[in-house]
Design a protein around this motif. Structure first.
Motif, mmCIF file in Angstrom:
data_model
loop_
_atom_site.group_PDB
_atom_site.id
_atom_site.type_symbol
_atom_site.label_atom_id
_atom_site.label_comp_id
_atom_site.label_asym_id
_atom_site.label_seq_id
_atom_site.Cartn_x
_atom_site.Cartn_y
_atom_site.Cartn_z
ATOM 1 N N MET A 1 0.848 -1.180 0.000
ATOM 2 C CA MET A 1 0.000 0.000 0.000
ATOM 3 C C MET A 1 0.894 1.244 0.000
ATOM 4 O O MET A 1 1.832 1.344 0.786
ATOM 5 C CB MET A 1 -0.901 0.009 1.235
ATOM 6 C CG MET A 1 -1.793 1.220 1.286
ATOM 7 S SD MET A 1 -2.978 1.190 2.619
ATOM 8 C CE MET A 1 -4.054 -0.120 2.094
ATOM 9 N N ASN A 2 0.573 2.185 -0.831
ATOM 10 C CA ASN A 2 1.327 3.428 -0.941
ATOM 11 C C ASN A 2 0.871 4.389 0.165
ATOM 12 O O ASN A 2 -0.291 4.807 0.176
ATOM 13 C CB ASN A 2 1.092 4.046 -2.321
ATOM 14 C CG ASN A 2 1.850 5.332 -2.515
ATOM 15 O OD1 ASN A 2 2.451 5.873 -1.585
ATOM 16 N ND2 ASN A 2 1.830 5.825 -3.736
ATOM 17 N N PRO A 3 1.763 4.760 1.082
ATOM 18 C CA PRO A 3 1.381 5.663 2.172
ATOM 19 C C PRO A 3 0.881 7.024 1.681
ATOM 20 O O PRO A 3 0.057 7.664 2.335
ATOM 21 C CB PRO A 3 2.656 5.837 2.996
ATOM 22 C CG PRO A 3 3.591 4.773 2.551
ATOM 23 C CD PRO A 3 3.148 4.334 1.193
ATOM 24 N N SER A 5 -1.056 7.616 -0.819
ATOM 25 C CA SER A 5 -2.442 7.571 -1.280
ATOM 26 C C SER A 5 -3.392 6.983 -0.233
ATOM 27 O O SER A 5 -4.583 6.843 -0.492
ATOM 28 C CB SER A 5 -2.533 6.753 -2.577
ATOM 29 O OG SER A 5 -2.156 5.410 -2.323
ATOM 30 N N PHE A 6 -2.873 6.651 0.926
ATOM 31 C CA PHE A 6 -3.711 6.073 1.977
ATOM 32 C C PHE A 6 -4.623 7.151 2.572
ATOM 33 O O PHE A 6 -4.167 8.210 2.983
ATOM 34 C CB PHE A 6 -2.839 5.470 3.080
ATOM 35 C CG PHE A 6 -3.628 4.862 4.198
ATOM 36 C CD1 PHE A 6 -4.359 3.706 3.999
ATOM 37 C CD2 PHE A 6 -3.669 5.460 5.445
ATOM 38 C CE1 PHE A 6 -5.096 3.148 5.031
ATOM 39 C CE2 PHE A 6 -4.401 4.918 6.479
ATOM 40 C CZ PHE A 6 -5.116 3.743 6.269
ATOM 41 N N ASP A 7 -5.914 6.870 2.624
ATOM 42 C CA ASP A 7 -6.906 7.811 3.151
ATOM 43 C C ASP A 7 -7.462 7.264 4.466
ATOM 44 O O ASP A 7 -8.362 6.423 4.457
ATOM 45 C CB ASP A 7 -8.027 8.019 2.144
ATOM 46 C CG ASP A 7 -9.120 8.944 2.658
ATOM 47 O OD1 ASP A 7 -8.891 9.664 3.660
ATOM 48 O OD2 ASP A 7 -10.211 8.948 2.057
ATOM 49 N N ILE A 8 -6.943 7.730 5.575
ATOM 50 C CA ILE A 8 -7.385 7.247 6.886
ATOM 51 C C ILE A 8 -8.850 7.562 7.144
ATOM 52 O O ILE A 8 -9.543 6.831 7.846
ATOM 53 C CB ILE A 8 -6.498 7.789 8.018
ATOM 54 C CG1 ILE A 8 -6.777 7.002 9.306
ATOM 55 C CG2 ILE A 8 -6.706 9.289 8.212
ATOM 56 C CD1 ILE A 8 -5.765 7.221 10.390
#
Length: 149
Positions: A1-3, A5-8
């Motif tokens: 997973m690309n940090p 583009s990560f949507d918390i």
């Protein structure tokens, strides 16, 4: 997973805008809570906070602000307090509420002497219909602190 583009926010019960609105309310409320004058009618003080809080908390704040001992002390010492606040962190997130830790700072003049006071509060903000309201407010070191490990 690309940090990058990560949507918390997709994992949380509130959007980014909801969190921002709740955080802003917690900060504004804490600053307003710490701002008062010895010659101000307690009703004016409570009215200033009223639009930010639930009806239950408003009633509790009104009782506290009208306490004869407190009023007498503030008048005798001519207490004037100006509050500001900073958000420290989120303590807990539930489906309809967020608990923020907020540090309230006050510049307090008492009997002509000025002092700075700081205290951290746990401010619970909950959804109330289509808006946010402060549901609970207490010193941060009271009650359950959550994960302490």
């Amino acid at each position: 997973m690309n940090p990058d583009s990560f949507d918390i926010y997709r994992l949380l019960p509130f959007s980014r805008d909801d969190f921002a609105a709740a955080a802003d309310l917690a900060q504004r409320f804490t600053a307003a809570y710490g701002t008062y004058r010895f010659d101000e009618d307690p009703k004016v003080y409570v009215d200033r906070l009223g639009g930010m809080v639930t009806e239950e908390l408003r009633a509790e704040l009104a009782r506290g602000a009208s306490a004869p001992g407190l009023l007498d002390e503030r008048r005798q010492e001519q207490v004037v307090a100006a509050g500001t606040a900073t958000l420290d962190r989120i303590r807990d997130v539930e489906n309809n509420s967020v608990i923020f830790l907020v540090t309230g700072q006050q510049r307090v003049t008492r009997s002509g002497e000025e002092a700075q006071e700081r205290r951290q509060y746990a401010v619970t903000v909950s959804r109330d219909g289509g808006s946010w309201r402060v549901y609970a407010f207490e010193p941060a070191d009271v009650g359950q602190a959550g994960d302490t490990g």
